[in-house]
Design an enzyme around this catalytic site. Structure first.
Site, mmCIF file in Angstrom:
data_model
loop_
_atom_site.group_PDB
_atom_site.id
_atom_site.type_symbol
_atom_site.label_atom_id
_atom_site.label_comp_id
_atom_site.label_asym_id
_atom_site.label_seq_id
_atom_site.Cartn_x
_atom_site.Cartn_y
_atom_site.Cartn_z
ATOM 1 N N ASP A 99 5.987 1.686 -9.670
ATOM 2 C CA ASP A 99 4.834 0.505 -9.375
ATOM 3 C C ASP A 99 4.315 -0.022 -10.366
ATOM 4 O O ASP A 99 4.248 0.275 -11.578
ATOM 5 C CB ASP A 99 3.811 1.276 -8.320
ATOM 6 N N HIS A 150 4.423 -5.443 -3.897
ATOM 7 C CA HIS A 150 3.171 -4.485 -3.945
ATOM 8 C C HIS A 150 1.975 -5.390 -4.329
ATOM 9 O O HIS A 150 1.138 -5.085 -5.064
ATOM 10 C CB HIS A 150 3.598 -3.824 -5.387
ATOM 11 N N HIS A 154 -2.279 -6.729 -7.164
ATOM 12 C CA HIS A 154 -2.368 -5.446 -6.862
ATOM 13 C C HIS A 154 -3.882 -5.193 -6.135
ATOM 14 O O HIS A 154 -4.898 -4.606 -6.616
ATOM 15 C CB HIS A 154 -2.521 -4.709 -8.182
ATOM 16 N N HIS A 246 4.549 4.994 -12.041
ATOM 17 C CA HIS A 246 4.161 3.634 -12.408
ATOM 18 C C HIS A 246 4.936 3.227 -14.038
ATOM 19 O O HIS A 246 4.738 4.098 -14.792
ATOM 20 C CB HIS A 246 2.529 3.734 -12.665
HETATM 21 ZN ZN LIG Z 1 0.076 0.061 -7.741
#
Ligand SMILES: [Zn+2]
Length: 280
Positions: A99, A150, A154, A246
């Protein structure tokens, strides 16, 4: 209509709170972040909210979703906060997800390791990062990985905004991805912070994207170190797991180092996959 949506949001929030009253780990409660360098993109509730206080625009942040990874089954109480988002791969195969990128420091390292082990994964990219690093979007696609929206910036609180605002954010993100990779399928959406709401799930589905949560969460954004990230993933992984990692949003060298240890083990125990681009 606005009143109805607001009421639904309120109910969903209250329901989530009541079902998972004490599952928020200390690090998730009030933005007491272990700091990371760079922008804070990690999948964590945004800071500055009064813990246990009135919702102020991020209805699900700080409640259960991040906890659903603890047993990896997606069957615990936190599931009620997912509004139908997928928490497992839907098959015996295990799915690694990365991510908050792409990030020129870490995404190439992740891609190289995945290539070394012939593993395909899923990258949940942030729109503005896609716009800034189109070459990395192209590399992700060219190496056979799956893309996932995503959000543009964010926005952990996106689910509390109007359907029009959510739609605009998701479309802007897809446009940035497609500017780099015109034909890339974008059929997954992951809400930042796992802060799902009914509106964000609905809009994502209307736009042809399936909401994607996770079932294994080593909280790598808290910088626990490669050893702990490795141990959590290897202990909790099971067939169908969706593992949350991540490749951006702070110093992710620990995640990269963990991945180097994780991949030999996981590839020996499971079949790994990029999530399908034609989910049903
Ligand atoms: Zn995220």
């Amino acid at each position: 209509m606005t009143v109805v949506v607001a009421a639904l949001l309120g109910s969903a929030y209250a329901l989530g709170r009541s079902l998972v009253p004490d599952q928020v780990p200390p690090g998730h409660s009030a933005g007491a972040t272990t700091s990371a360098d760079g922008p804070h993109y990690a999948d964590q509730p945004s800071g500055g909210e009064p813990s246990g206080g009135a919702p102020t625009g991020t209805p699900s942040a700080g409640t259960g979703p991040a906890e659903t990874g603890q047993d990896g089954s997606g069957q615990d109480a936190g599931t009620d906060n997912l509004f139908g988002a997928h928490a497992t791969s839907g098959s015996p195969r295990l799915a690694l997800t990365f991510d908050d990128g792409p990030d020129p420091r870490y995404t190439p390292q992740v891609l190289a390791l995945l290539r070394e082990y012939d593993v395909h994964a899923t990258f949940c990219v942030v729109g503005e990062n896609a716009q800034n690093h189109p070459d990395l979007i192209q590399a992700i696609v060219n190496e056979g990985h799956t893309l996932c929206n995503h959000s543009w910036h964010h926005d952990v609180g996106l689910g509390a905004r109007s359907a029009d605002a959510i739609r605009s954010d998701l479309l802007r993100t897809n446009a940035a991805i497609r500017a780099a990779a015109p034909n890339a399928p974008i059929v997954w959406y992951r809400q930042p912070g796992g802060a799902w709401t009914y509106p964000v799930v609905s809009v994502a589905r209307q736009l042809g994207m399936t909401p994607l949560h996770w079932s294994v969460d080593p909280s790598d954004w808290e910088l626990p170190g490669a050893a702990k990230i490795t141990a959590t993933v290897l202990t909790q992984a099971e067939p169908g797991s969706v593992v949350l990692l991540h490749d951006a949003g702070g110093n992710r060298q620990g995640t990269v180092d963990a991945l180097r240890r994780i991949l030999p083990d996981l590839t020996a125990r499971f079949e790994l996959e990029a999530l399908p681009t034609d989910p049903t």
